[in-house]
Motif scaffolding. Structure first.
Motif, mmCIF file in Angstrom:
data_model
loop_
_atom_site.group_PDB
_atom_site.id
_atom_site.type_symbol
_atom_site.label_atom_id
_atom_site.label_comp_id
_atom_site.label_asym_id
_atom_site.label_seq_id
_atom_site.Cartn_x
_atom_site.Cartn_y
_atom_site.Cartn_z
ATOM 1 N N GLU A 82 0.832 -1.203 0.000
ATOM 2 C CA GLU A 82 0.000 0.000 0.000
ATOM 3 C C GLU A 82 0.865 1.252 0.000
ATOM 4 O O GLU A 82 0.560 2.240 -0.689
ATOM 5 C CB GLU A 82 -0.918 -0.004 1.231
ATOM 6 C CG GLU A 82 -1.850 1.200 1.309
ATOM 7 C CD GLU A 82 -2.776 1.300 0.107
ATOM 8 O OE1 GLU A 82 -3.088 2.448 -0.297
ATOM 9 O OE2 GLU A 82 -3.187 0.256 -0.424
ATOM 10 N N GLN A 83 1.944 1.224 0.746
ATOM 11 C CA GLN A 83 2.847 2.379 0.795
ATOM 12 C C GLN A 83 3.484 2.626 -0.573
ATOM 13 O O GLN A 83 3.598 3.777 -1.019
ATOM 14 C CB GLN A 83 3.933 2.162 1.846
ATOM 15 C CG GLN A 83 4.858 3.369 2.028
ATOM 16 C CD GLN A 83 5.739 3.223 3.253
ATOM 17 O OE1 GLN A 83 5.535 2.347 4.091
ATOM 18 N NE2 GLN A 83 6.725 4.080 3.362
ATOM 19 N N GLN A 84 3.882 1.576 -1.251
ATOM 20 C CA GLN A 84 4.480 1.715 -2.571
ATOM 21 C C GLN A 84 3.468 2.244 -3.575
ATOM 22 O O GLN A 84 3.792 3.110 -4.408
ATOM 23 C CB GLN A 84 5.041 0.362 -3.036
ATOM 24 C CG GLN A 84 5.738 0.401 -4.394
ATOM 25 C CD GLN A 84 6.950 1.297 -4.406
ATOM 26 O OE1 GLN A 84 7.568 1.548 -3.384
ATOM 27 N NE2 GLN A 84 7.301 1.794 -5.596
ATOM 28 N N LEU A 85 2.237 1.735 -3.506
ATOM 29 C CA LEU A 85 1.181 2.206 -4.411
ATOM 30 C C LEU A 85 0.913 3.690 -4.191
ATOM 31 O O LEU A 85 0.813 4.463 -5.164
ATOM 32 C CB LEU A 85 -0.096 1.394 -4.173
ATOM 33 C CG LEU A 85 -1.354 1.881 -4.921
ATOM 34 C CD1 LEU A 85 -1.148 1.783 -6.422
ATOM 35 C CD2 LEU A 85 -2.579 1.086 -4.488
ATOM 36 N N LEU A 86 0.815 4.085 -2.934
ATOM 37 C CA LEU A 86 0.528 5.476 -2.631
ATOM 38 C C LEU A 86 1.694 6.370 -3.037
ATOM 39 O O LEU A 86 1.494 7.490 -3.511
ATOM 40 C CB LEU A 86 0.234 5.632 -1.134
ATOM 41 C CG LEU A 86 -0.325 6.993 -0.682
ATOM 42 C CD1 LEU A 86 -1.517 7.388 -1.536
ATOM 43 C CD2 LEU A 86 -0.737 6.923 0.783
ATOM 44 N N SER A 358 5.072 7.727 5.502
ATOM 45 C CA SER A 358 5.788 6.740 6.309
ATOM 46 C C SER A 358 5.420 6.849 7.778
ATOM 47 O O SER A 358 5.226 5.844 8.463
ATOM 48 C CB SER A 358 7.300 6.917 6.131
ATOM 49 O OG SER A 358 7.682 6.672 4.794
ATOM 50 N N ALA A 359 5.330 8.104 8.262
ATOM 51 C CA ALA A 359 4.958 8.302 9.665
ATOM 52 C C ALA A 359 3.536 7.830 9.933
ATOM 53 O O ALA A 359 3.239 7.294 11.007
ATOM 54 C CB ALA A 359 5.101 9.781 10.035
ATOM 55 N N GLY A 360 2.646 8.005 8.951
ATOM 56 C CA GLY A 360 1.261 7.581 9.130
ATOM 57 C C GLY A 360 1.097 6.073 9.172
ATOM 58 O O GLY A 360 0.272 5.549 9.930
ATOM 59 N N LEU A 361 1.886 5.373 8.358
ATOM 60 C CA LEU A 361 1.776 3.914 8.306
ATOM 61 C C LEU A 361 2.649 3.216 9.349
ATOM 62 O O LEU A 361 2.491 2.015 9.582
ATOM 63 C CB LEU A 361 2.162 3.410 6.910
ATOM 64 C CG LEU A 361 1.198 3.781 5.778
ATOM 65 C CD1 LEU A 361 1.761 3.346 4.432
ATOM 66 C CD2 LEU A 361 -0.174 3.153 6.000
ATOM 67 N N ALA A 362 3.567 3.968 9.951
ATOM 68 C CA ALA A 362 4.502 3.365 10.909
ATOM 69 C C ALA A 362 3.817 2.646 12.069
ATOM 70 O O ALA A 362 4.206 1.520 12.409
ATOM 71 C CB ALA A 362 5.467 4.427 11.429
ATOM 72 N N PRO A 363 2.793 3.249 12.736
ATOM 73 C CA PRO A 363 2.148 2.530 13.846
ATOM 74 C C PRO A 363 1.541 1.191 13.420
ATOM 75 O O PRO A 363 1.630 0.205 14.153
ATOM 76 C CB PRO A 363 1.060 3.499 14.319
ATOM 77 C CG PRO A 363 1.550 4.843 13.910
ATOM 78 C CD PRO A 363 2.253 4.616 12.602
ATOM 79 N N ILE A 364 0.940 1.158 12.228
ATOM 80 C CA ILE A 364 0.328 -0.082 11.749
ATOM 81 C C ILE A 364 1.405 -1.127 11.478
ATOM 82 O O ILE A 364 1.263 -2.305 11.835
ATOM 83 C CB ILE A 364 -0.495 0.194 10.478
ATOM 84 C CG1 ILE A 364 -1.539 1.282 10.757
ATOM 85 C CG2 ILE A 364 -1.174 -1.076 9.978
ATOM 86 C CD1 ILE A 364 -2.222 1.791 9.514
ATOM 87 N N LYS A 365 2.493 -0.691 10.868
ATOM 88 C CA LYS A 365 3.574 -1.636 10.568
ATOM 89 C C LYS A 365 4.232 -2.129 11.849
ATOM 90 O O LYS A 365 4.589 -3.308 11.962
ATOM 91 C CB LYS A 365 4.607 -0.962 9.666
ATOM 92 C CG LYS A 365 5.601 -1.930 9.061
ATOM 93 C CD LYS A 365 6.377 -1.297 7.933
ATOM 94 C CE LYS A 365 7.268 -2.321 7.248
ATOM 95 N NZ LYS A 365 8.007 -1.728 6.103
ATOM 96 N N GLN A 366 4.405 -1.236 12.817
ATOM 97 C CA GLN A 366 4.982 -1.652 14.099
ATOM 98 C C GLN A 366 4.082 -2.670 14.792
ATOM 99 O O GLN A 366 4.558 -3.634 15.394
ATOM 100 C CB GLN A 366 5.190 -0.436 14.990
ATOM 101 C CG GLN A 366 6.309 0.487 14.521
ATOM 102 C CD GLN A 366 6.333 1.798 15.269
ATOM 103 O OE1 GLN A 366 5.588 1.986 16.236
ATOM 104 N NE2 GLN A 366 7.176 2.716 14.835
ATOM 105 N N GLY A 367 2.778 -2.457 14.704
ATOM 106 C CA GLY A 367 1.849 -3.412 15.288
ATOM 107 C C GLY A 367 1.938 -4.766 14.615
ATOM 108 O O GLY A 367 1.903 -5.814 15.269
#
Length: 395
Positions: A82-86, A358-367
């Motif tokens: 999703e990060q790459q697509l965005l 990256s900062a927005g998706l970081a919590p989800i990835k950390q989880g």
């Protein structure tokens, strides 16, 4: 009598020993039962503690220990995709917006060249060279003939507002897509918690992580974009507006080109013209005087007019020759300098928006990464929401 007493003592000792042994056996049985019960309880408790709960879209689901690692990897992969697509969408949108903002600038470069290769421009530069800084004067004319008509400053400011608003929308859409993808991944590796079933174990609240990371407002976005641009040197004057900073840096970039340096130096051009004018002006003055009258005041006037015409004719001829030889290179150098700043702005804006993404998706990835941690060592999801983790977009 003595024998009977001894016999009683023997029997009393025997029965006493039996009683002690019975008490010891009872105590050992009781203690062993308690230990067995405790071991069984610990084993049962351990089995319960290995249960892991994920909360997504308001639904609580149980993740067995055996599937945590696979689920962790699948979730991380979904976040990365999703990060790459965005990122690709951001890059396409920003590049198109910046190119559109700079298109009028490139279109007006020929206007500056028209002025530069004209008698008016030539004489204005001569006049200014007597008491001013030629490079500064040329930069001012560049602003007046290229950047002001192209409205680059306001175009960049509007671009920033529009790109920030678009990023908010992109984050919301991205969150919806990612949540839907994670629901499929989680559902394949879990089962729902039954009604009234107590939650005993560790849990990961993905709903909270989505809200913390991807639900940003315009103020959050704008603050972070400007902070990143300032750090990269693109927005050194953001207090006055990003557009003003970009115009200033672009003009400075053009002023640093070889063609612009040559345009600022008039001595060589004056020397070349003087050699031509030395004979041409005198000849023109003589011809003018002869045509009017051989003598008298009229000859002086006609001679002066003839000399002036010859002077202008020489200037015009030299300008036309200079234009024929150098105008294409002159304009190409200006276009190249503008394009270089144009590409730098694209890169800086993309970097700023990627930083927010990256900062927005970081919590989800950390989880998702925490799922791979063995039971009992899991760090609660709240750790992804602490000030240190959120500092990227809360400064």
């Amino acid at each position: 009598m003595g024998e009977k007493s001894s016999s009683k003592l023997v029997w009393l000792g025997f029965f006493g020993m039996l009683l002690v042994l019975a008490l010891l056996a009872s105590f050992a049985l009781l203690k062993g039962g308690r230990q067995l019960a405790r071991v069984e309880a610990e084993q049962q408790s351990g089995a319960v503690q290995k249960l892991f709960y994920i909360i997504l879209d308001g639904e609580q689901r149980v993740i067995p220990e055996s599937k945590r690692l696979r689920l962790s990897l699948d979730m991380q992969s979904a976040v990365d995709e999703e990060q790459q697509l965005l990122r690709q969408r951001l890059q396409q949108r920003l590049e198109s917006a910046v190119d559109m903002a700079f298109a009028p600038v490139h279109a007006h470069v020929s206007d500056f060249a028209d002025w530069y290769y004209s008698l008016t421009g030539e004489y204005m530069r001569y006049a200014h060279a007597l008491g001013g800084d030629m490079s500064e004067y040329l930069q001012q004319r560049l602003r007046e003939t290229v950047f002001l008509p192209a409205a680059l400053e306001s175009n960049i400011d509007n671009l920033l507002l529009e790109s920030n608003a678009a990023l908010i929308q992109e984050l919301q859409q991205s969150g919806a897509r990612l949540a839907a993808q994670l629901q499929l991944v989680v559902a394949a590796a879990s089962w729902p918690v039954g009604s009234g079933q107590p939650l005993i174990g560790e849990s990961l609240d993905l709903d909270r992580l989505f809200a913390a990371g991807l639900q940003l407002n315009a103020s959050d976005i704008n603050r972070q974009v400007l902070a990143t641009l300032t750090a990269t040197g693109t927005g050194v004057a953001v207090a006055k507006g990003l557009g003003a900073a970009v115009v200033k840096k672009t003009v400075a970039k053009v002023a640093g080109t070889k063609s612009f340096h040559l345009a600022s130096a008039l001595l060589a051009k004056l020397a070349a013209k003087s050699a031509i004018k030395g004979g041409g002006v005198l000849a023109g003055a003589g011809a003018g005087a002869a045509i009017c009258s051989p003598s008298g005041p009229g000859a002086l006037v006609c001679g002066a007019v003839g000399g002036l015409i010859a002077w202008i004719a020489v200037d015009k001829a030299v300008i036309e020759l200079d234009e024929a030889l150098n105008r294409e290179t002159f304009e190409d150098d200006i276009h190249a300098a503008i394009a270089e700043q144009q590409e730098q702005l694209k890169s800086s804006l993309l970097q700023a928006h990627e930083h927010i993404l990256s900062a927005g998706l970081a919590p989800i990835k950390q989880g998702a990464q925490a799922l791979a941690v063995p039971a009992g060592e899991f760090t609660p999801a709240d750790s992804a929401l602490n000030p240190a983790a959120r500092s990227d977009y809360e400064k």
